[in-house]
Design a protein around this motif. Sequence first.
Motif, short mmCIF file in Angstrom:
data_model
loop_
_atom_site.label_atom_id
_atom_site.label_comp_id
_atom_site.label_asym_id
_atom_site.label_seq_id
_atom_site.Cartn_x
_atom_site.Cartn_y
_atom_site.Cartn_z
N TRP A 98 0.84 -1.19 0.00
CA TRP A 98 0.00 0.00 0.00
C TRP A 98 0.88 1.25 0.00
O TRP A 98 0.66 2.19 -0.77
N GLY A 99 1.90 1.27 0.87
CA GLY A 99 2.81 2.41 0.92
C GLY A 99 3.56 2.62 -0.39
O GLY A 99 3.76 3.75 -0.82
N ASP A 100 3.97 1.51 -1.02
CA ASP A 100 4.65 1.63 -2.32
C ASP A 100 3.73 2.26 -3.36
O ASP A 100 4.16 3.10 -4.15
N ARG A 101 2.46 1.87 -3.37
CA ARG A 101 1.51 2.40 -4.37
C ARG A 101 1.13 3.85 -4.08
O ARG A 101 0.99 4.65 -5.01
N HIS A 102 0.94 4.19 -2.80
CA HIS A 102 0.35 5.49 -2.47
C HIS A 102 1.31 6.52 -1.89
O HIS A 102 1.02 7.72 -1.94
N LEU A 103 2.43 6.08 -1.34
CA LEU A 103 3.37 7.02 -0.72
C LEU A 103 4.70 7.10 -1.45
O LEU A 103 5.36 8.13 -1.42
N PRO A 105 5.36 5.80 -4.97
CA PRO A 105 5.14 5.11 -6.25
C PRO A 105 6.32 5.20 -7.21
O PRO A 105 6.51 4.30 -8.03
#
Length: 149
Positions: A98-103, A105
């Motif tokens: 989730w962090g990779d996608r939203h924080l 990327p």
Amino acid sequence: MPKDADPRPCSIADTLEVVGERWSLLVVRELFHGVRRFDGIARRTGASRDILTARLRKLEAAGILRRERYQEHPARHEYHLTPAGRELGDVLLALMAWGDRHLNPEDPPVRWEHSCGETLEPEVVCAHCGGPARHSGNPTGRGADPSGP
């Protein structure tokens, strides 16, 4: 919370009572990375000694980690994940994704490699049919809202 509030019974809330703050999950992360000793965990998480001591005790009491003595005088311990603690790896991978996608990327700071050699991308799927779980399920049980979504 207002006096007339009716808290929803929920395993998410129960789990957050044990691991629902930053330092606990960062301790588990470090144990996954093979950091086992207090000083290394403190250095890699940035937690103060008193906070780290409290979190380690709480995680041990909850059965997420166990202490093993590696030195008698003075007494020193290493920390190891229990089977319950190792299961938190899936949770950490989901949080990281989730962090990779939203924080982060453009430049994710860490990648986990699967045993096949490819980058591990966690996905939640139905145990029955194998279909993706994203936005497809409806809660049931004593914590579900009978009025629906």
